[in-house]
Design a protein around this motif. Sequence first.
Motif, short mmCIF file in Angstrom:
data_model
loop_
_atom_site.label_atom_id
_atom_site.label_comp_id
_atom_site.label_asym_id
_atom_site.label_seq_id
_atom_site.Cartn_x
_atom_site.Cartn_y
_atom_site.Cartn_z
N GLU A 106 16.33 82.78 10.64
CA GLU A 106 16.51 83.78 11.69
C GLU A 106 15.32 83.78 12.63
OE1 GLU A 106 19.21 87.22 9.74
OE2 GLU A 106 17.17 87.13 9.01
N ARG A 139 14.00 90.75 12.69
CA ARG A 139 14.69 89.47 12.60
C ARG A 139 16.08 89.59 13.21
NH1 ARG A 139 12.61 89.50 6.98
NH2 ARG A 139 10.86 88.06 6.83
N ARG A 140 16.47 88.55 13.94
CA ARG A 140 17.78 88.50 14.58
C ARG A 140 18.52 87.23 14.19
NH1 ARG A 140 18.60 92.02 18.80
NH2 ARG A 140 16.79 93.28 19.41
N ASP A 141 19.82 87.34 14.19
CA ASP A 141 20.67 86.18 13.94
C ASP A 141 20.49 85.18 15.08
OD1 ASP A 141 23.23 85.25 12.28
OD2 ASP A 141 23.56 84.82 14.41
N ARG A 142 20.31 83.91 14.73
CA ARG A 142 20.04 82.90 15.76
C ARG A 142 21.25 82.60 16.61
NH1 ARG A 142 16.15 78.52 12.57
NH2 ARG A 142 14.26 79.84 12.61
N GLU A 146 22.09 89.21 17.02
CA GLU A 146 22.22 90.53 16.44
C GLU A 146 21.09 90.80 15.46
OE1 GLU A 146 26.06 92.83 14.75
OE2 GLU A 146 25.43 91.11 13.55
N THR A 148 19.32 91.77 12.17
CA THR A 148 19.83 91.76 10.80
C THR A 148 18.94 92.53 9.83
OG1 THR A 148 18.66 89.67 10.35
CG2 THR A 148 20.96 89.53 11.12
N TYR A 235 17.60 95.83 5.28
CA TYR A 235 18.70 94.95 5.65
C TYR A 235 19.91 95.77 6.08
CZ TYR A 235 16.24 91.20 3.12
OH TYR A 235 15.33 90.28 2.68
N ARG A 239 25.72 93.24 6.58
CA ARG A 239 25.38 91.83 6.75
C ARG A 239 24.84 91.17 5.48
NH1 ARG A 239 24.56 89.61 11.77
NH2 ARG A 239 24.28 87.75 10.51
#
Length: 270
Positions: A106, A139-142, A146, A148, A235, A239
């Motif tokens: 991520e 942290r974000r979804d690559r 979004e 996470t 978290y 997800r």
Amino acid sequence: MTVFAPDSLALNRKLPLWYQVSQSLRASILGRPPAAPLRLPTEESLAEHYGVSVLTMRQALKELETEGLISRHRRRGTFIEPDARRERTVRLLGSVDTIVAQQSGEDTTLLDHRSAPVPPELTAHFPGLTEVTVYRRLRRDRIGGEPTNWAENLIPPAVAAAVDPAALARMPMTKLLRDEVGIRISRITDTVEARLADPRTAELLEVPLLSPILHYTGVTYDETGSVVDVARIHYRGDRFSFSMTVENIAETAGGGQSRQTQRRPAAEED
């Protein structure tokens, strides 16, 4: 004086012996009847009972002493703590390499890092310290961008002096401490629990207030037993999940049955 009689154990040579002994003795202590004696047998007697060395037995007892389940008194013996909390925590064995392997995938943004007072609930992990250095990351979804999870690491100032904050954008704290700072990590204790999103978490993760959150706490120890990192990660409940596999393996060579526990978290840890 009558002593406590722990359950027997069939050892599995694939797992550290001290770990198996400590978990077996822990189960015996927590499952003891109300009238059971509080005094444990001597280290030598326990080592003979479990079929391990006195050194291995001593390491297992130290683990239970750290938990507060037993107390050890010189020349008096080892005793079960009658008022010790009977927590329903499932403790599982993994390796540092397993955890590092699961920390990836991520985009990470360093939100801030600064000195802060040691939180009251963590004072036992940082004896003698009044402040720690705190690193907070999002942290974000690559793929979709979004958010996470967001994480904070609490590090002793002496350790933080060797940490390059910019490196946290490309590697998790566990890997940085081990590979970049050179700390010899002995163990990491993980706790996962369900919580509801507080205002800060809801804002960072872009979820409604009081949404379900998977809250992870990881305490990292160096080879001297000192805490070098307390990671707290929040978290998104929609997800991530936390799963594990427990296998019961019968070993025909010794004619007995042994137990092997494996941890396979679905969520990234740090």
